[in-house]
Motif scaffolding. Structure first.
Motif, PDB file in Angstrom:
ATOM      1  N   PHE A 398       0.827  -1.207   0.000  1.00  0.00           N
ATOM      2  CA  PHE A 398       0.000   0.000   0.000  1.00  0.00           C
ATOM      3  C   PHE A 398       0.863   1.259   0.000  1.00  0.00           C
ATOM      4  CE2 PHE A 398      -3.506   2.418   2.548  1.00  0.00           C
ATOM      5  CZ  PHE A 398      -3.904   3.059   1.387  1.00  0.00           C
ATOM      6  N   ALA A 399       2.015   1.195   0.649  1.00  0.00           N
ATOM      7  CA  ALA A 399       2.895   2.358   0.729  1.00  0.00           C
ATOM      8  C   ALA A 399       3.423   2.760  -0.649  1.00  0.00           C
ATOM      9  CB  ALA A 399       4.059   2.074   1.678  1.00  0.00           C
ATOM     10  N   ILE A 400       3.527   1.795  -1.564  1.00  0.00           N
ATOM     11  CA  ILE A 400       4.082   2.096  -2.894  1.00  0.00           C
ATOM     12  C   ILE A 400       3.152   3.023  -3.687  1.00  0.00           C
ATOM     13  CG2 ILE A 400       4.831   1.113  -5.098  1.00  0.00           C
ATOM     14  CD1 ILE A 400       5.695  -1.402  -3.541  1.00  0.00           C
ATOM     15  N   PRO A 401       1.872   2.654  -3.905  1.00  0.00           N
ATOM     16  CA  PRO A 401       0.999   3.591  -4.631  1.00  0.00           C
ATOM     17  C   PRO A 401       0.772   4.887  -3.854  1.00  0.00           C
ATOM     18  CG  PRO A 401      -0.275   1.769  -3.739  1.00  0.00           C
ATOM     19  CD  PRO A 401       1.164   1.397  -3.592  1.00  0.00           C
ATOM     20  N   MET A 402       0.857   4.808  -2.521  1.00  0.00           N
ATOM     21  CA  MET A 402       0.706   6.030  -1.735  1.00  0.00           C
ATOM     22  C   MET A 402       1.825   7.021  -2.058  1.00  0.00           C
ATOM     23  SD  MET A 402       0.140   6.346   2.352  1.00  0.00           S
ATOM     24  CE  MET A 402      -1.525   5.726   2.210  1.00  0.00           C
ATOM     25  N   ALA A 403       3.044   6.493  -2.240  1.00  0.00           N
ATOM     26  CA  ALA A 403       4.171   7.344  -2.599  1.00  0.00           C
ATOM     27  C   ALA A 403       4.066   7.838  -4.042  1.00  0.00           C
ATOM     28  CB  ALA A 403       5.477   6.576  -2.404  1.00  0.00           C
ATOM     29  N   MET A 404       3.429   7.041  -4.898  1.00  0.00           N
ATOM     30  CA  MET A 404       3.296   7.399  -6.315  1.00  0.00           C
ATOM     31  C   MET A 404       2.221   8.469  -6.531  1.00  0.00           C
ATOM     32  SD  MET A 404       3.455   3.511  -7.865  1.00  0.00           S
ATOM     33  CE  MET A 404       2.882   4.015  -9.486  1.00  0.00           C
ATOM     34  N   ALA A 405       1.152   8.419  -5.696  1.00  0.00           N
ATOM     35  CA  ALA A 405      -0.002   9.295  -5.919  1.00  0.00           C
ATOM     36  C   ALA A 405       0.200  10.653  -5.261  1.00  0.00           C
ATOM     37  CB  ALA A 405      -1.255   8.624  -5.391  1.00  0.00           C
ATOM     38  N   THR A 406       1.080  11.434  -5.837  1.00  0.00           N
ATOM     39  CA  THR A 406       1.344  12.786  -5.329  1.00  0.00           C
ATOM     40  C   THR A 406       1.074  13.809  -6.427  1.00  0.00           C
ATOM     41  OG1 THR A 406       3.678  12.583  -5.956  1.00  0.00           O
ATOM     42  CG2 THR A 406       3.079  11.982  -3.682  1.00  0.00           C
ATOM     43  N   ASP A 407       0.892  15.056  -6.018  1.00  0.00           N
ATOM     44  CA  ASP A 407       0.670  16.157  -6.971  1.00  0.00           C
ATOM     45  C   ASP A 407      -0.504  15.887  -7.911  1.00  0.00           C
ATOM     46  OD1 ASP A 407       2.889  17.477  -5.904  1.00  0.00           O
ATOM     47  OD2 ASP A 407       4.252  16.391  -7.238  1.00  0.00           O
ATOM     48  N   GLY A 408      -1.577  15.312  -7.365  1.00  0.00           N
ATOM     49  CA  GLY A 408      -2.775  15.086  -8.156  1.00  0.00           C
ATOM     50  C   GLY A 408      -2.755  13.839  -9.016  1.00  0.00           C
ATOM     51  N   LYS A 409      -1.679  13.059  -8.968  1.00  0.00           N
ATOM     52  CA  LYS A 409      -1.603  11.836  -9.775  1.00  0.00           C
ATOM     53  C   LYS A 409      -2.491  10.752  -9.163  1.00  0.00           C
ATOM     54  CE  LYS A 409       3.202  12.684 -11.159  1.00  0.00           C
ATOM     55  NZ  LYS A 409       4.603  12.180 -11.047  1.00  0.00           N
ATOM     56  N   THR A 410      -2.992   9.867 -10.018  1.00  0.00           N
ATOM     57  CA  THR A 410      -3.765   8.717  -9.551  1.00  0.00           C
ATOM     58  C   THR A 410      -3.077   7.431  -9.986  1.00  0.00           C
ATOM     59  OG1 THR A 410      -5.160   8.753 -11.536  1.00  0.00           O
ATOM     60  CG2 THR A 410      -5.955   9.953  -9.601  1.00  0.00           C
ATOM     61  N   VAL A 411      -3.366   6.346  -9.272  1.00  0.00           N
ATOM     62  CA  VAL A 411      -2.705   5.069  -9.565  1.00  0.00           C
ATOM     63  C   VAL A 411      -3.727   4.064 -10.081  1.00  0.00           C
ATOM     64  CG1 VAL A 411      -0.939   5.465  -7.819  1.00  0.00           C
ATOM     65  CG2 VAL A 411      -3.026   4.229  -7.195  1.00  0.00           C
ATOM     66  N   SER A 412      -3.238   2.965 -10.608  1.00  0.00           N
ATOM     67  CA  SER A 412      -4.095   1.925 -11.180  1.00  0.00           C
ATOM     68  C   SER A 412      -4.917   1.222 -10.097  1.00  0.00           C
ATOM     69  CB  SER A 412      -3.225   0.893 -11.903  1.00  0.00           C
ATOM     70  OG  SER A 412      -3.981  -0.275 -12.219  1.00  0.00           O
ATOM     71  N   PRO A 413      -6.158   0.842 -10.414  1.00  0.00           N
ATOM     72  CA  PRO A 413      -6.977   0.079  -9.472  1.00  0.00           C
ATOM     73  C   PRO A 413      -6.362  -1.264  -9.098  1.00  0.00           C
ATOM     74  CG  PRO A 413      -8.338   0.947 -11.255  1.00  0.00           C
ATOM     75  CD  PRO A 413      -6.911   1.187 -11.639  1.00  0.00           C
ATOM     76  N   LEU A 414      -5.452  -1.769  -9.936  1.00  0.00           N
ATOM     77  CA  LEU A 414      -4.831  -3.063  -9.652  1.00  0.00           C
ATOM     78  C   LEU A 414      -4.063  -3.065  -8.338  1.00  0.00           C
ATOM     79  CD1 LEU A 414      -3.562  -4.130 -13.212  1.00  0.00           C
ATOM     80  CD2 LEU A 414      -5.457  -5.106 -11.893  1.00  0.00           C
ATOM     81  N   SER A 477      -0.825   8.690   6.119  1.00  0.00           N
ATOM     82  CA  SER A 477       0.546   9.080   5.774  1.00  0.00           C
ATOM     83  C   SER A 477       1.405   7.856   5.469  1.00  0.00           C
ATOM     84  CB  SER A 477       1.178   9.867   6.931  1.00  0.00           C
ATOM     85  OG  SER A 477       1.386   9.039   8.053  1.00  0.00           O
ATOM     86  N   PHE A 478       2.406   8.072   4.644  1.00  0.00           N
ATOM     87  CA  PHE A 478       3.323   7.014   4.220  1.00  0.00           C
ATOM     88  C   PHE A 478       3.996   6.361   5.426  1.00  0.00           C
ATOM     89  CE2 PHE A 478       7.577   5.632   2.930  1.00  0.00           C
ATOM     90  CZ  PHE A 478       7.309   4.852   1.812  1.00  0.00           C
ATOM     91  N   GLY A 479       4.465   7.172   6.364  1.00  0.00           N
ATOM     92  CA  GLY A 479       5.182   6.644   7.516  1.00  0.00           C
ATOM     93  C   GLY A 479       4.308   5.806   8.428  1.00  0.00           C
ATOM     94  N   VAL A 480       3.071   6.242   8.649  1.00  0.00           N
ATOM     95  CA  VAL A 480       2.159   5.495   9.526  1.00  0.00           C
ATOM     96  C   VAL A 480       1.788   4.148   8.897  1.00  0.00           C
ATOM     97  CG1 VAL A 480      -0.151   5.480  10.554  1.00  0.00           C
ATOM     98  CG2 VAL A 480       1.256   7.531  10.673  1.00  0.00           C
ATOM     99  N   ILE A 481       1.537   4.151   7.592  1.00  0.00           N
ATOM    100  CA  ILE A 481       1.211   2.906   6.894  1.00  0.00           C
ATOM    101  C   ILE A 481       2.350   1.902   7.018  1.00  0.00           C
ATOM    102  CG2 ILE A 481       0.777   1.880   4.626  1.00  0.00           C
ATOM    103  CD1 ILE A 481      -1.638   3.274   5.816  1.00  0.00           C
ATOM    104  N   LEU A 482       3.583   2.371   6.792  1.00  0.00           N
ATOM    105  CA  LEU A 482       4.738   1.485   6.941  1.00  0.00           C
ATOM    106  C   LEU A 482       4.915   1.045   8.393  1.00  0.00           C
ATOM    107  CD1 LEU A 482       7.615   2.797   4.611  1.00  0.00           C
ATOM    108  CD2 LEU A 482       6.262   0.707   4.400  1.00  0.00           C
ATOM    109  N   GLY A 483       4.651   1.966   9.328  1.00  0.00           N
ATOM    110  CA  GLY A 483       4.752   1.615  10.741  1.00  0.00           C
ATOM    111  C   GLY A 483       3.784   0.498  11.117  1.00  0.00           C
ATOM    112  N   GLU A 484       2.565   0.562  10.621  1.00  0.00           N
ATOM    113  CA  GLU A 484       1.591  -0.493  10.886  1.00  0.00           C
ATOM    114  C   GLU A 484       2.045  -1.815  10.263  1.00  0.00           C
ATOM    115  OE1 GLU A 484      -2.595   0.551  10.265  1.00  0.00           O
ATOM    116  OE2 GLU A 484      -1.966   2.648  10.220  1.00  0.00           O
ATOM    117  N   ALA A 485       2.640  -1.736   9.077  1.00  0.00           N
ATOM    118  CA  ALA A 485       3.157  -2.949   8.434  1.00  0.00           C
ATOM    119  C   ALA A 485       4.239  -3.593   9.293  1.00  0.00           C
ATOM    120  CB  ALA A 485       3.703  -2.614   7.048  1.00  0.00           C
TER     121      ALA A 485
END
Length: 510
Positions: A398-414, A477-485
Motif C-alpha cells: 500500500f505504501a508504494i501507490p501512496m508514494a506514487m499518488a502525489t501532486d494530483g496523480k492517480t494510480v491503477s486500481p490493480l 501518511s506514508f510513515g504510519v502505513i509502513l509503521g503499521e506494516a
C-alpha cells in the motif's frame, strides 16, 4: 454472553429438526436465516462503504468535484468515527448474546435487532448531524444484538456439533454474508455516491426490511429452541441490572451535561471514552477469566495461550478494517476510477474483499483438507503467523501507490485489488482458525462468552485506530502505513518464534 452454540448437547441423533423437511439436505430454517443475514450484511456493508465519504463530503478533505451534501467533517475525525463505529458493532455482540440467552431468546432478539437496524438506516437517510449519529448508534446496537443470536439459531437447526451437515450449513450461511458484502457497495454505494447519500442509506433500510420480512415468514421452520430464553433473569437480577443501567445513565448525563454546558464539548469527548471502553473491556474480560479460581490448571494454561492469538488478531483486524477508512479515501481521491474507459464509483472497491473470499475460500478449504491427509497441515500458530505477515505485506504494498499518488496523480486500481487479495489471504488464515481455536480452548464455564471475546479482538484493533486518529496521527501518511506494516510483521514473527511455547500452552489443541 456471545452465543449459545457451544452449549448444545452432542447426544442428539442425526435426523433433521424443524419438522423433518429439508432443502438440498439442510433444514428449511436455514433459508430464512441465510436471507436475513445476507440482507443485514447488504445494509451494513452498503452503509459502511458510504460512511467516511459522506462524513467528509462538502468539506475541504472531500475529492474535488465530488457530490456535496455530506457533513463536511475533517478526514481524521471521519476515520476515527468509522473505526469506533466498527469497534462498537463487535463490542455489542457480547451483550447482544446475553440478551438472547437471558432476556428475549434468540428469535425475538433477532426480530428486534433487525427492526432497530432498519430504523437506524432510516435516521441516516434524514439530513442533519443529530439524526445521523442517532442512526449510527441504532445500527451498531442492532448489529450487535443480531450478530451472535442468528448464528446460534443456525446451530439450533442441526442435531448437535456431530451432525455431519453442520459445517456445510455454516459454510452456506457464510456465503450469504459475502453475497451481501459483495452486492452492497455495487448497489448502495453507487446510488449513494452518485445520486444521493440519503437515497443510498434508504436502500440500506430497505435491504434490512427485506431481511426482516424473510425472517418473520420463515420463523415456522426454525427450531423451537430459538424461541425460548435459555437462562431467564430472575426478578431480582432484572431489577439489579435496571438499577445499574439507570445509575450509569444518570452519571453519563450529568458528566456530558457539564461538558456541554461549559462549552468544552467536541466530537472527541464522545470518541475517546468509547475507544477507551473498547480497549478496557477486552482486557477486563480476559483478566477475569484468567483469574477465575474455579478453572482447572489446564484451562488456565489454555487461556494464557489464547491471549497470544487474541493480541495477534487485534493487530490484524486493526489493519484489515481500514478497508472502509484509509483505503476508502485513497480509492476515492488517488485511484483511477475507470478501467478500459468504464467509469465506476470508488465504493465498488469495498466489494473486492467479499469477491476474493468467494473465490479463495473453497480453495483454502480444499487445501487444508489435502494437507491434513498428508499430515502436513500447518499448525494454528503457523497460520496466524502467515496472516500477520500477509497483513504487513499488504501495507508495505500500500505504501508504494501512496508514494506514487502525489501532486494530483492517480494510480491503477490493480494496486488496491492486489492489496485486498493479500488481506483476504490473511483473513482466511486467521478468521476461521481463530473461531475454531476459541471453541476448543475456551474453559467450559466460559464456553459461550469466549466467542464474544473473539469478537472483542476486532473491537480492540479498531479502538487503537480511533485513538491514533483522535490524537492527531495521520492514518493516511506514508510513515504510519509502513509503521503499521512493521507492527504486523513483528507480531507475526513473535508468534512464529514463540510457536513452541504457545503450542505448549495449548495442551492437546492444535
Amino acid at each position: 454472553m456471545a452465543s449459545s452454540l457451544t452449549k448444545e448437547s452432542t447426544a442428539r441423533d442425526n435426523t433433521p429438526v424443524a419438522g423433518g423437511k429439508t432443502l438440498f439436505g439442510h433444514p428449511l430454517g436455514l433459508a430464512p436465516l441465510f436471507l436475513t443475514e445476507m440482507w443485514e450484511r447488504f445494509s451494513y456493508y452498503g452503509m459502511r462503504a458510504l460512511l467516511v465519504l459522506y462524513l467528509i463530503s462538502g468539506g475541504p478533505d472531500a475529492k474535488s468535484g465530488s457530490q456535496g451534501g455530506g457533513l463536511a467533517m475533517p478526514e481524521s475525525t471521519s476515520l476515527a468515527i468509522y473505526s469506533v463505529y466498527v469497534a462498537m458493532v463487535y463490542l455489542l455482540a457480547m451483550p447482544g448474546g446475553w440478551f438472547g440467552d437471558r432476556v428475549w431468546g434468540p428469535r425475538k432478539t433477532v426480530a428486534i435487532a433487525a427492526s432497530v437496524i432498519m430504523c437506524g438506516h432510516l435516521l441516516l437517510a434524514l439530513p442533519g448531524k443529530p439524526t445521523f449519529f442517532a442512526g449510527l448508534a441504532l445500527v451498531a446496537i442492532g448489529s450487535g444484538l443480531l450478530k451472535s443470536n442468528i448464528s446460534t439459531m443456525v446451530g439450533h437447526l442441526y442435531n448437535g456439533p456431530k451432525d455431519p451437515r453442520r459445517d456445510g450449513g455454516f459454510t452456506l450461511f457464510y456465503i450469504g454474508i459475502n453475497l451481501g458484502g459483495l452486492g452492497a457497495p455495487l448497489v448502495i454505494g453507487t446510488v449513494g455516491q452518485k445520486v444521493s447519500w440519503h437515497l443510498g442509506f434508504t436502500l440500506a433500510a430497505i435491504g434490512m426490511g427485506l431481511g426482516l420480512v424473510a425472517f418473520l415468514i420463515g420463523t415456522r421452520w426454525l427450531d423451537p429452541k430459538s424461541a425460548t430464553v435459555p437462562m431467564p433473569l430472575t426478578a431480582a437480577e432484572r431489577n439489579s441490572w435496571l438499577l445499574k443501567g439507570l445509575i450509569w445513565l444518570v452519571i453519563a448525563a450529568i458528566f456530558y451535561g457539564v461538558v456541554v454546558g461549559t462549552g468544552h464539548f467536541t466530537i472527541n469527548w464522545a470518541l475517546v471514552p468509547i475507544a477507551l471502553i473498547g480497549l478496557v473491556v477486552p482486557i477486563f474480560v480476559l483478566a477475569r477469566i484468567k483469574r477465575d479460581k474455579e478453572l482447572t490448571s489446564e484451562e488456565q494454561t489454555k487461556v494464557s495461550g489464547y491471549i497470544w492469538f487474541f493480541v495477534a488478531a487485534a493487530v490484524f483486524w486493526g489493519i484489515f478494517d481500514q478497508a472502509g477508512s484509509t483505503m476508502s479515501t485513497f480509492a476515492e481521491k488517488k485511484t483511477t476510477d475507470n478501467v478500459f474507459g468504464l467509469h465506476f464509483p470508488s465504493t465498488w472497491f469495498q466489494s473486492i474483499n467479499s469477491a476474493w473470499v468467494l473465490v479463495l475460500a473453497p480453495v483454502f478449504a480444499a487445501m487444508w483438507v489435502a494437507l491434513a491427509r498428508r499430515k502436513r497441515e500447518p499448525s494454528s500458530t503457523v497460520k496466524f503467523s502467515a496472516a500477520m505477515l500477509l497483513a504487513g505485506a499488504s501495507f508495505v504494498l500500500f505504501a508504494i501507490p501512496m508514494a506514487m499518488a502525489t501532486d494530483g496523480k492517480t494510480v491503477s486500481p490493480l494496486w488496491l485489488i492486489t492489496i485486498y487479495m493479500l488481506q483476504t489471504l490473511g483473513e482466511l488464515c486467521l478468521s476461521p482458525v481463530g473461531l475454531s481455536l476459541t471453541t476448543k480452548m475456551a474453559p467450559q464455564k466460559y464456553a459461550s462468552q469466549m466467542m464474544g471475546v473473539w469478537f472483542l479482538a476486532v473491537t480492540a484493533g479498531d479502538c487503537v485506530m480511533t485513538l491514533m486518529a483522535t490524537s492527531g496521527v495521520n492514518l493516511n501518511s506514508f510513515g504510519v502505513i509502513l509503521g503499521e506494516a512493521v507492527v504486523a510483521a513483528v507480531a507475526g514473527a513473535a508468534v512464529w518464534t514463540s510457536r513452541k511455547k504457545i503450542e505448549g500452552l495449548m495442551g492437546d489443541v492444535r
